[in-house]
Scaffold this motif. Structure first.
Motif, PDB file in Angstrom:
ATOM      1  N   GLN B  15       0.834  -1.210   0.000  1.00 52.17           N
ATOM      2  CA  GLN B  15       0.000   0.000   0.000  1.00 52.17           C
ATOM      3  C   GLN B  15       0.871   1.263   0.000  1.00 52.17           C
ATOM      4  OE1 GLN B  15      -0.861  -2.741   1.581  1.00 52.17           O
ATOM      5  NE2 GLN B  15      -3.090  -2.921   1.820  1.00 52.17           N
ATOM      6  N   ASP B  18       1.788   1.724  -3.475  1.00 53.55           N
ATOM      7  CA  ASP B  18       0.621   2.256  -4.202  1.00 53.55           C
ATOM      8  C   ASP B  18       0.468   3.752  -3.937  1.00 53.55           C
ATOM      9  OD1 ASP B  18       0.140  -0.252  -5.098  1.00 53.55           O
ATOM     10  OD2 ASP B  18      -1.580  -0.648  -3.779  1.00 53.55           O
ATOM     11  N   ALA B  19       0.651   4.151  -2.676  1.00 52.85           N
ATOM     12  CA  ALA B  19       0.486   5.572  -2.332  1.00 52.85           C
ATOM     13  C   ALA B  19       1.540   6.409  -3.056  1.00 52.85           C
ATOM     14  CB  ALA B  19       0.594   5.772  -0.815  1.00 52.85           C
ATOM     15  N   GLU B  73      -4.507   1.555   4.575  1.00 55.57           N
ATOM     16  CA  GLU B  73      -4.365   2.486   3.453  1.00 55.57           C
ATOM     17  C   GLU B  73      -4.030   3.904   3.946  1.00 55.57           C
ATOM     18  OE1 GLU B  73      -7.046   3.354  -0.388  1.00 55.57           O
ATOM     19  OE2 GLU B  73      -7.311   1.379   0.541  1.00 55.57           O
TER      20      GLU B  73
END
Lengths: 355, 355
Positions: B15, B18-19, B73
């Motif tokens: 994550q 992804d960020a 997230e």
């Protein structure tokens, strides 16, 4: 051109000074706990923040107050945040330009260059120490612009929006600074649209659009007003930059505080140059512009060509044109009369100066 | 020493990627609207952020999850913010050290130096263009660390606290970087307490204390746990830095990925040097340490003196001592067993490496 003549005096500037004073006081106390050297770096940074015209805080406070904002102390933190951003940008700009003096006194890099020379370093080594200290000091000013923003009392949505406006100012200024470097690698003068874009990126966003919109957002203004202030700021900033470039070549050195051929010698990309580079006269000056060996009489010759080719009038008209567009946005009806009256002198001053 | 071997794999690293990926994607889209050159600068910055070990995000995610945080997230944005801060610091550190390569590939400055050379600039001019691009790119990474923080969903008090932790990390790192420059102006080796302070400022705060405490704050941990993680991070970071300096001189070049006499030639201020500078042996190596002309056999000689004088053992003991202090903080009872188990390998690895 001094930006301070562009605006009527809004209230709250003292509170901005107080906010900056409190910030530096706290920071120096924290720094002193680490050691006297770090404390001295903070003192140097404070000195480089003092003596500015507070143009961006003026924009923030004008918009905030004329749009009905009442919590001056809160808005002053926002004004101080934009002033620190300004400090960060000029400190790093000086590193990039390898300038060691600003406003007639040594800047951060100039101060530490002297310190390093005193410690016996070679001129080259001392320059590098100075520039390195400038990188660090600019980082502190930049990150602390965000820190001041954190102190503002406002609903989460407002705080986020203010954060985005600050981000946009950094994003655009970095782009302008970077494109400036890139364009210096290309011997060709860029087309006018690139010059205008650069003016917007380097001047409009962080000095006009951002501070005005941030003040309006904090005051809880309508979207239409916020949008119009953005439009005004964009065009006023472009007008300002074109006028400033013109004064950099034709201005009275005593009044502008800088020599009026430094820009010619550097080959600075301006509307003047973009215009003349497309004309037959260019061939007679292209080898002089940007030449480190340019003499005073070379500069006089280039200026004459800029006048005769029409580049000077063209640039003055262009500045006036953007100033007039800026005025149109003010007069659209969305901006309340008091704020219109406060901002009007900005564009008037631009046009007056270049005529 | 690679920090990635120091920690068990926490969840949520994907994550974090992804960020970071989302952030760079958005930024490149924005930059492309300004022009291809600015888009390319963002691509270069992204490349310099890729390939890291994500040590700081690991710290954030370990603390967050082992302290009961469930919104992976959200925490990943925090991890990404610390990774961007790391990028900012190494990009500007490279500018200050005039390094043009990192992890075996050209860094931001190296890339733009090549571009400028290709445009026909002199080596000196091209270096300056490279360093200037590094200043701008580091500013973007630094300011966007704050931007990522803005995205985190949390109550205002938590957000402010996270902001303060990030500020503290910047404040301390800048201090460490600055004191490093200052100490290079003084030919005398600093006392051990200055070396330890520098390690704390340059390594502990932004790589250990800050990420651990930020993860804990976001997870809503008790003050006692947050305090203990700070204590652990401080001592673990100091242990790590002393061990890293030791490996910089005695390490296996293949394993550390850098030459093991660069630090000697630079005269890097380390616990090793601080120890030996107070001993009679110093007179036989003081003219070699920090000398740009140092040969491989000079380096061998200095290493032998460092062993014979006891400087090597002293430093290894010191690293082990700080590692053991760090372990004590973990075992104080405030830190839950799962997090203790996750962090334990950090200090074990430090001690193993220097023995």
């Amino acid at each position: 051109m001094d930006m301070d003549t562009l605006l009527v005096e809004p209230g709250g500037l003292e509170q901005v000074e107080d906010a900056l004073g409190r910030f530096f006081e706290e920071s120096k106390v924290r720094a002193a706990k680490i050691g006297p050297g770090y404390h001295a770096l903070w003192e140097t940074l404070e000195r480089c923040t003092a003596g500015g015209k507070r143009f961006r805080p003026r924009m923030v406070m004008s918009a905030y107050q004329m749009l009905g904002g009442r919590d001056i102390e809160n808005a002053a933190e926002l004004g101080a945040a934009f002033e620190l951003l300004h400090t960060a940008l000029i400190v790093h700009d000086d590193v990039i330009d390898r300038d060691f003096v600003r406003r007639g006194i040594p800047n951060v890099s100039g101060h530490y260059r002297s310190v390093a020379e005193g410690a016996g370093l070679s001129p080259e080594g001392a320059r590098h120490v100075g520039l390195s200290a400038g990188v660090i000091a600019g980082d502190l000013a930049l990150s602390n612009a965000y820190r001041l923003l954190e102190r503002i009392e406002a609903p989460t949505a407002t705080r986020r929006r203010l954060g985005q406006i600050l981000d946009e100012a950094v994003f655009a200024s970095a782009a302008g600074e970077f494109l400036d470097i890139e364009s210096s690698l290309d011997p060709a003068m860029p087309p006018l649209e690139d010059i205008v874009q650069m003016a917007r990126l380097k001047t409009s966003v962080y000095s006009f659009e951002g501070p005005l919109q941030a003040g309006a957002v904090l005051a809880g203004a309508d979207e239409e007003v916020i949008g119009r202030l953005g439009d005004f700021g964009r065009d006023a900033g472009i007008a300002y930059q074109i006028a400033d470039d013109l004064l950099g070549v034709f201005g009275n050195e005593t009044r502008t505080g800088k020599t009026n051929w430094g820009d010619l010698r550097e080959g600075k990309r301006t509307a003047l140059m973009s215009f003349v580079a497309d004309r037959p006269e260019w061939s007679s000056i292209s080898s002089l512009v940007g030449s480190p060996g340019m003499s005073a009489s070379d500069a006089d010759y280039v200026r004459r060509i800029l006048v005769d080719s029409g580049a000077r009038d063209y640039s003055a008209d262009l500045a006036a044109d953007y100033a007039s567009r800026a005025r149109t946005h003010l007069e659209s009806g969305a901006v309340p009369p008091a704020l219109r009256t406060a901002l009007e002198p900005v564009v008037t001053a631009v046009v007056d100066r270049v005529r």
